[in-house]
Design a protein around this motif. Structure first.
Motif, short mmCIF file in Angstrom:
data_model
loop_
_atom_site.label_atom_id
_atom_site.label_comp_id
_atom_site.label_asym_id
_atom_site.label_seq_id
_atom_site.Cartn_x
_atom_site.Cartn_y
_atom_site.Cartn_z
N LYS A 1 0.89 -2.34 5.05
CA LYS A 1 2.34 -2.50 5.05
C LYS A 1 3.06 -1.16 5.21
O LYS A 1 2.44 -0.10 5.29
CB LYS A 1 2.78 -3.18 3.75
CG LYS A 1 2.36 -4.66 3.66
CD LYS A 1 2.99 -5.33 2.44
CE LYS A 1 2.51 -6.78 2.32
NZ LYS A 1 3.10 -7.46 1.13
N CYS B 1 3.17 0.60 1.30
CA CYS B 1 2.08 0.45 0.34
C CYS B 1 0.80 0.13 1.10
O CYS B 1 0.82 0.03 2.32
CB CYS B 1 2.39 -0.66 -0.68
SG CYS B 1 2.56 -2.29 0.07
N CYS C 1 -1.08 -2.65 0.90
CA CYS C 1 -1.39 -4.07 1.09
C CYS C 1 -1.57 -4.37 2.58
O CYS C 1 -0.92 -3.76 3.41
CB CYS C 1 -0.25 -4.94 0.55
SG CYS C 1 -0.03 -4.82 -1.22
N THR D 1 0.04 -8.53 -2.35
CA THR D 1 1.19 -7.84 -2.94
C THR D 1 0.70 -6.78 -3.93
O THR D 1 -0.45 -6.79 -4.35
CB THR D 1 2.09 -8.83 -3.72
OG1 THR D 1 1.31 -9.40 -4.77
CG2 THR D 1 2.63 -9.93 -2.82
N CYS D 2 1.61 -5.87 -4.26
CA CYS D 2 1.32 -4.83 -5.25
C CYS D 2 2.65 -4.44 -5.87
O CYS D 2 3.70 -4.90 -5.43
CB CYS D 2 0.64 -3.65 -4.58
SG CYS D 2 1.76 -2.66 -3.55
N CYS E 1 5.43 -3.44 -3.11
CA CYS E 1 6.09 -4.44 -2.27
C CYS E 1 6.66 -5.59 -3.10
O CYS E 1 7.37 -6.45 -2.57
CB CYS E 1 5.19 -4.92 -1.14
SG CYS E 1 3.59 -5.56 -1.63
ZN ZN Z 1 2.06 -3.87 -1.52
#
Ligand code: ZN
Ligand code: MN
Length: 449
Positions: free
Chosen positions: A22, A25, A27, A40-41, A44
């Protein structure tokens, strides 16, 4: 003096870049069809304290897109926060670019008619992050954050487009170039290319096709949001032009607003009054350093550009004597272009003319996939060494075709002369393209008079 109505159209186009990760990040960016909220993290998801790190590839690709579209690349650029509240934007702001985007002042030539070339100016290309996706259910709305933070390139044209048709040509050409750059699939159905036309109509005594000065533009514009097909873009633009002309004819001015496109009713509908830039309270993103390029870095990115379709088409026409239409068809996608080019080396060895390959590729029936390049060349070489259809065989085929299509034959005899070409086509088909079309035509004419 009778006044006329001149459509004034600009486009905003969002394109998802197909980087591995992304925008800010680590991901995966490939979110289509994935189980909701599995990619996700904290970054994000917009959790407090999580910090963004810019994706280098996404930044470089955006600059390459700018270079391919003749943009200037300012050596200083930065990210900004665009503040607004919506449930699919968990941070309460989108990281975007405001006054110092990566690319400015580009242009793309389109050919609305076979002869005339028209330049559409590109105001800017910037990079931002995509939002999450809302899923509306009967009694709840669900949010999937897999798309949140996917790199999103936004391109804004000047209002140089004058019809839905021109808009479609521009969009298709842009899609083609981005696919050549191999930075996005630009798949409208998956939402990786989304279109927002800005439409207004100018009441004028002399319609102009050339670009207008800002002060000559209408005092309002209507933005149609998030259109996901070329056909809908065309329909929505035509609908808006007609709707606005009706208002102007009554002596009123259309309201400046954002409208949606209803694809079942084929109408646009009012969504909200258009916000101004100041409503977003843009300010520089404090968590990301600005980007400073050296001229050398930009030159290196320019060297990474592939040969673009227009250049390729011109080269094929000059080097291989292809017809313009042939070259355009073969260059339509990077895949078709690569296929044609992969045959050239082999063709040279087999002494087969590139224009013969062009014909074979283009005329291939759609239900017959193209074989590997080597096999196509073998096919063509074999066809050349085989004796062409003998006069006796041609005579037989022509008689068969006349028997098989009595209606067309009768109509031709009654004066529908263009049916002759249909019959010639049938003879060619029957002979698998090996008959001489001129001879077939003569023979048919002879037999049918
Ligand atoms: Zn993320
Ligand atoms: Mn945007």
């Amino acid at each position: 003096m009778k006044s006329a109505y001149q459509p004034i159209i600009g486009l905003e186009i969002h394109i998802e870049l197909k980087t591995a990760s992304k925008m800010f990040c680590a991901c995966p960016a490939d979110h289509f069809g994935k189980l909701p909220n599995t990619q996700t993290c904290p970054t994000c998801l917009g959790l407090p304290g999580a910090l963004p790190v810019a994706n280098k590839k996404a930044v470089e690709w955006t600059v390459m897109a700018g270079l391919a579209l003749g943009c200037e690349i300012p050596l200083f650029a930065k990210f900004d926060r665009k503040n607004y509240f919506y449930p699919d934007l968990p941070k309460g702001y989108q990281i975007s670019q405001y006054d110092l985007p990566f690319c400015v002042n580009g242009e793309l030539d389109i050919k609305p008619q076979a002869s005339s070339l028209k330049t559409i100016r590109i105001r800017r290309i910037h990079l931002e992050e995509d939002t999450g996706k809302l899923q509306h259910r009967a009694n709840a709305t669900l949010i999937d954050f897999n798309r949140s933070g996917v790199p999103l390139m936004e391109l804004v044209t000047e209002p140089d487009i004058r019809s839905a048709e021109e808009a479609k040509i521009f969009l298709k050409k842009l899609q083609q170039i981005v696919r050549y750059l191999d930075i996005s699939d630009c798949d409208m159905e998956k939402g990786s290319m989304r279109i927002e036309p800005n439409v207004s109509v100018l009441k004028t005594s002399k319609p102009q096709t050339s670009n207008l000065k800002p002060q000559a533009l209408p005092k309002y514009k209507v933005e149609v949001k998030n259109i996901n097909s070329f056909r809908f873009a065309e329909k929505a633009i035509n609908y808006e032009i007609a709707r606005q002309i009706k208002i102007l004819e009554k002596g009123d001015t259309p309201v400046q607003e954002t409208r949606g496109w209803d694809e079942t009713k084929n109408v646009t509908f009012s969504q909200r009054l258009k916000e101004e830039a100041m409503d977003y309270r843009y300010f520089p993103e404090p968590d990301l350093p600005p980007i400073r390029w050296t001229g050398g870095q930009i030159d290196n990115l320019r060297k990474c550009l592939p040969e673009l379709p227009d250049v390729k088409i011109l080269r094929w026409i000059t080097d291989f004597k292809l017809l313009n239409t042939q070259a355009e068809q073969l260059a339509a996608t990077p895949g078709s272009a690569a296929y044609f080019e992969s045959t050239l080396q082999l063709a040279k060895a087999a002494k087969i003319d590139p224009s013969a390959i062009a014909k074979a590729v283009i005329n291939r029936p759609t239900n017959q996939p193209l074989p590997p390049a080597r096999l196509l060349i073998e096919e063509l070489a074999a066809r050349r060494s085989r004796p062409t259809v003998s006069d006796a065989d041609l005579e037989k085929i022509v008689s068969q075709i006349i028997e098989r299509f009595p209606d067309q034959v009768a109509k031709y005899k009654l004066g529908k002369e263009n049916l002759l070409e249909f019959l010639v086509g049938q003879v060619m088909k029957e002979s698998r393209g090996e008959a001489n079309a001129g001879k077939a035509r003569d023979l048919l004419k002879h037999k049918l008079t």
